[in-house]
Design an enzyme around this catalytic site. Structure first.
Site, short mmCIF file in Angstrom:
data_model
loop_
_atom_site.label_atom_id
_atom_site.label_comp_id
_atom_site.label_asym_id
_atom_site.label_seq_id
_atom_site.Cartn_x
_atom_site.Cartn_y
_atom_site.Cartn_z
N CYS A 1 38.45 52.18 48.84
CA CYS A 1 39.90 52.18 49.01
C CYS A 1 40.20 52.10 50.50
O CYS A 1 39.58 52.82 51.29
CB CYS A 1 40.50 53.45 48.41
SG CYS A 1 42.29 53.53 48.56
N LEU A 2 41.12 51.23 50.87
CA LEU A 2 41.46 51.08 52.28
C LEU A 2 42.06 52.36 52.85
O LEU A 2 42.08 52.55 54.06
CB LEU A 2 42.43 49.91 52.48
CG LEU A 2 41.84 48.53 52.14
CD1 LEU A 2 42.92 47.46 52.24
CD2 LEU A 2 40.67 48.20 53.05
N HIS B 1 47.65 53.95 42.51
CA HIS B 1 48.33 54.23 43.78
C HIS B 1 49.83 54.44 43.56
O HIS B 1 50.46 55.25 44.26
CB HIS B 1 48.14 53.06 44.76
CG HIS B 1 46.87 53.12 45.55
ND1 HIS B 1 46.58 54.17 46.41
CD2 HIS B 1 45.82 52.27 45.66
CE1 HIS B 1 45.41 53.94 46.99
NE2 HIS B 1 44.93 52.81 46.55
N GLN C 1 50.38 52.54 50.22
CA GLN C 1 49.34 52.46 51.26
C GLN C 1 49.87 51.96 52.59
O GLN C 1 49.23 52.15 53.62
CB GLN C 1 48.19 51.56 50.80
CG GLN C 1 47.36 52.16 49.68
CD GLN C 1 46.18 51.27 49.36
OE1 GLN C 1 46.31 50.31 48.63
NE2 GLN C 1 45.02 51.59 49.92
N GLY D 1 42.89 44.54 47.27
CA GLY D 1 44.17 44.98 46.76
C GLY D 1 44.82 45.93 47.75
O GLY D 1 44.14 46.54 48.57
N HIS E 1 43.08 50.38 39.70
CA HIS E 1 43.04 51.09 40.99
C HIS E 1 44.41 51.05 41.68
O HIS E 1 44.93 52.08 42.14
CB HIS E 1 41.96 50.46 41.88
CG HIS E 1 41.84 51.06 43.23
ND1 HIS E 1 40.78 51.85 43.62
CD2 HIS E 1 42.67 51.00 44.32
CE1 HIS E 1 40.96 52.26 44.86
NE2 HIS E 1 42.10 51.75 45.33
N GLU E 2 45.01 49.85 41.73
CA GLU E 2 46.29 49.70 42.43
C GLU E 2 47.42 50.40 41.67
O GLU E 2 48.31 51.00 42.27
CB GLU E 2 46.63 48.22 42.64
CG GLU E 2 45.61 47.45 43.45
CD GLU E 2 45.25 48.11 44.77
OE1 GLU E 2 46.09 48.80 45.36
OE2 GLU E 2 44.09 47.95 45.19
NI NI Z 1 43.10 51.95 47.15
#
Ligand code: NI
Length: 191
Positions: free
Chosen positions: A101-102, A147, A52, A47, A143-144
């Protein structure tokens, strides 16, 4: 194909609320989504949310590859996008999920999440889409969505003994899986 720079924890774009998208059919949004999907696949991740990639907009892309599907209620999906999403928990069951998480590379944590959620949002065609999610998809959505509200998973961690470098946490999970009296979490995937 265009790869976008991924913001890391601490950058202000990750810590403020993203803005509603007024016209989901705007070609600029379609272009952003294409680039976000390329970036997510290259990372690789499951995701990726607007903030991000330094776009303070309420959208995220996601994909569930076949090996991450958690059963018939959680089929492989995507890559796809959800614009201006709204999540509503179904029931009050909370489950521990292993998340990366990226924007926080190299780390994993056990994060409490709703087991099931109802989701609703808009696609690039401007049409509303909605459904119920469980398993990995439910985890990705929560999670997304966080963000978009400027929330990163560390603020949701309760069990800090399960927050650390990915190699260490995966080793711990493997040890727990070997013991029948403890529940094994999944192997985690950055999003
Ligand atoms: Ni993330």
């Amino acid at each position: 194909m265009a790869l976008l720079k991924i913001a890391r924890m601490g950058h202000e774009v990750l810590h403020r609320r993203a803005a509603e998208i007024e016209d989901p059919t705007d070609p600029e949004i379609a272009r952003l989504v294409r680039d976000m999907i390329d970036t997510m696949r290259d990372a690789p991740g499951a995701g990726l949310a607007g903030p991000q990639v330094h776009a303070g907009l309420r959208l995220f892309v996601y994909q569930i590859p076949p090996h991450r599907s958690e059963g018939p209620d959680d089929p492989p999906r995507g890559p796809d996008v959800l614009i201006n999403p709204v999540l509503t928990p179904i029931g009050d069951e909370i489950v521990p999920r292993l998340e990366g998480c990226l924007s926080i590379p190299g780390m994993l944590a056990e994060v409490p999440r709703h087991r099931r959620v109802h989701w609703r949002g808009v696609g690039l065609d401007g049409r509303v889409r909605e459904g119920e999610a469980s398993g990995f998809f439910s985890n990705i959505l929560q999670h997304e969505y966080d963000h978009l509200d400027g929330i990163l998973y560390p603020t949701r961690v309760v069990n800090f003994s399960m927050f650390g470098f990915a190699e260490e946490i995966r080793a711990r999970v493997a040890t727990q899986a070997a013991r029948p009296d403890e529940t094994a979490a999944d192997t985690g995937r950055s999003a």
